[in-house]
Motif scaffolding. Structure first.
Motif, PDB file in Angstrom:
ATOM      1  N   VAL A  40      13.845   3.491   0.344  1.00 21.03           N
ATOM      2  CA  VAL A  40      13.376   2.390   1.185  1.00 21.03           C
ATOM      3  C   VAL A  40      13.003   2.898   2.568  1.00 21.03           C
ATOM      4  O   VAL A  40      12.022   2.439   3.178  1.00 21.03           O
ATOM      5  N   ALA A  41      13.727   3.877   3.081  1.00 21.41           N
ATOM      6  CA  ALA A  41      13.426   4.416   4.411  1.00 21.41           C
ATOM      7  C   ALA A  41      12.025   5.023   4.441  1.00 21.41           C
ATOM      8  O   ALA A  41      11.284   4.846   5.415  1.00 21.41           O
ATOM      9  N   ALA A  42      11.662   5.743   3.383  1.00 21.86           N
ATOM     10  CA  ALA A  42      10.330   6.344   3.321  1.00 21.86           C
ATOM     11  C   ALA A  42       9.256   5.273   3.239  1.00 21.86           C
ATOM     12  O   ALA A  42       8.181   5.396   3.844  1.00 21.86           O
ATOM     13  N   GLU A  93       6.459  -6.237  -7.881  1.00 22.52           N
ATOM     14  CA  GLU A  93       5.197  -6.674  -7.264  1.00 22.52           C
ATOM     15  C   GLU A  93       4.159  -5.558  -7.307  1.00 22.52           C
ATOM     16  O   GLU A  93       2.963  -5.821  -7.505  1.00 22.52           O
ATOM     17  N   TYR A  94       4.592  -4.334  -7.125  1.00 22.71           N
ATOM     18  CA  TYR A  94       3.708  -3.165  -7.241  1.00 22.71           C
ATOM     19  C   TYR A  94       3.018  -3.144  -8.601  1.00 22.71           C
ATOM     20  O   TYR A  94       1.806  -2.900  -8.694  1.00 22.71           O
ATOM     21  N   ALA A 143       6.316   4.726   6.048  1.00 20.65           N
ATOM     22  CA  ALA A 143       4.897   4.768   5.682  1.00 20.65           C
ATOM     23  C   ALA A 143       4.188   3.464   6.009  1.00 20.65           C
ATOM     24  O   ALA A 143       2.999   3.459   6.347  1.00 20.65           O
ATOM     25  N   ALA A 144       4.902   2.344   5.901  1.00 20.06           N
ATOM     26  CA  ALA A 144       4.300   1.036   6.153  1.00 20.06           C
ATOM     27  C   ALA A 144       4.401   0.610   7.615  1.00 20.06           C
ATOM     28  O   ALA A 144       3.814  -0.415   7.995  1.00 20.06           O
ATOM     29  N   HIS A 145       5.151   1.374   8.426  1.00 21.64           N
ATOM     30  CA  HIS A 145       5.351   1.045   9.841  1.00 21.64           C
ATOM     31  C   HIS A 145       5.983  -0.332   9.996  1.00 21.64           C
ATOM     32  O   HIS A 145       5.488  -1.192  10.738  1.00 21.64           O
ATOM     33  N   ARG A 178       0.829  -1.206   0.000  1.00 22.44           N
ATOM     34  CA  ARG A 178       0.000   0.000   0.000  1.00 22.44           C
ATOM     35  C   ARG A 178       0.860   1.250   0.000  1.00 22.44           C
ATOM     36  O   ARG A 178       0.571   2.229  -0.698  1.00 22.44           O
ATOM     37  N   ALA A 179       1.922   1.226   0.785  1.00 22.07           N
ATOM     38  CA  ALA A 179       2.843   2.371   0.825  1.00 22.07           C
ATOM     39  C   ALA A 179       3.498   2.571  -0.537  1.00 22.07           C
ATOM     40  O   ALA A 179       3.633   3.703  -1.013  1.00 22.07           O
TER      41      ALA A 179
END
Length: 201
Positions: free
Chosen positions: A39-41, A66-67, A45-47, A23-24
Motif C-alpha cells: 500500500v505504501a508503494a 476494482e483494478y 506512486a499515486a501521490h 492508474r498506480a
C-alpha cells in the motif's frame, strides 16, 4: 495548462485521487505483482496520503477488485480486442486473436491480469477468483458466438478449444517472457479453424 496551485493539488492528493490510485495499481500490480506491491508503494506512486487512499479503498483487496473490474469497462484487455474488430470477418477475428504482440519485444510480458490475480491469491481472495471466472466465461462465450457467426458446425467445441490455445499461449508467454509462442499458437488455431469452418469463408 493548469495553474501552479492545481498542479500542486494534483501532486499531493486533491482532485482525481481515485483515478491516480487506479492508474498506480494498473502499473504496479501488472509489472511487480499484487503481493509484491504494498500500500505504501501505491500511495507514493499515486501521490496520496493514507487517509485519502483508505477513503477510496478501505482495503487493498477492494483496490484489486476494482483494478480487475476496469478491464470489463474502461480498459479492455488488448489481447482480446480482436473479437470486436468490425473490419474483419468472424473467422478472421478468431485468428487475429493469435497475431504477434505489438510493442517493445524486450519489455517484460506479464500475461493476463485475471490469471495472475488468481494465481497470486492462491485461494485467499474468493471475490477476485469469482471476477476472473466470470471474465474467462464471458470470453469463452464470445468465442462461441463468433464461431457461430463464422459458420462452425460445432461452435461450442471450437470456442472452448480456441480458449485453451489462447489461455495456454498467454500463460506460457508470461512464464518464459517469450511472446514468440504466439506464432505456434496461431498455427495451431489456424489448423482448428480450417477443420471446423466451411471451406468458403
Amino acid at each position: 495548462m493548469g495553474t501552479p496551485e492545481s498542479a500542486v493539488q494534483a501532486a499531493h492528493g486533491g482532485r482525481g485521487a481515485r483515478a491516480r490510485i487506479l492508474r498506480a495499481a494498473a502499473e504496479l500490480f501488472y509489472t511487480r505483482g499484487i503481493h509484491a506491491t504494498g500500500v505504501a508503494a501505491l500511495m507514493k506512486a499515486a501521490h496520496v496520503s493514507p487517509r485519502t487512499f483508505y477513503v477510496h479503498f478501505p482495503t487493498k483487496n477492494a483496490l484489486v477488485e476494482e483494478y480487475l473490474r476496469r478491464f470489463e469497462t474502461d480498459t479492455p484487455l488488448a489481447a482480446e480486442t480482436a473479437l470486436e474488430r468490425g473490419d474483419l470477418s468472424p473467422a478472421q477475428r478468431l485468428l487475429a486473436l493469435f497475431d504477434p504482440m505489438e510493442g517493445d519485444s524486450s519489455a517484460l510480458y506479464r500475461g493476463c491480469p485475471f490469471h495472475n490475480a488468481v494465481v497470486e491469491g492462491a485461494g485467499e481472495f474468493p471475490e477476485v477468483a469469482q471476477l476472473a471466472q466470470l471474465h474467462k466465461q464471458a470470453f469463452r462465450d464470445r468465442l462461441v458466438t463468433t464461431a457461430t457467426e463464422a459458420g462452425a458446425a460445432n461452435p461450442e467445441t471450437l470456442g472452448r478449444q480456441l480458449a485453451v490455445i489462447f489461455e495456454g499461449a498467454h500463460a506460457l508467454a508470461a512464464s518464459c517472457n517469450d511472446t514468440q509462442v504466439f506464432t505456434d499458437a496461431r498455427q495451431a488455431a489456424k489448423v482448428l479453424l480450417d477443420a471446423a469452418l466451411p471451406t468458403a469463408r
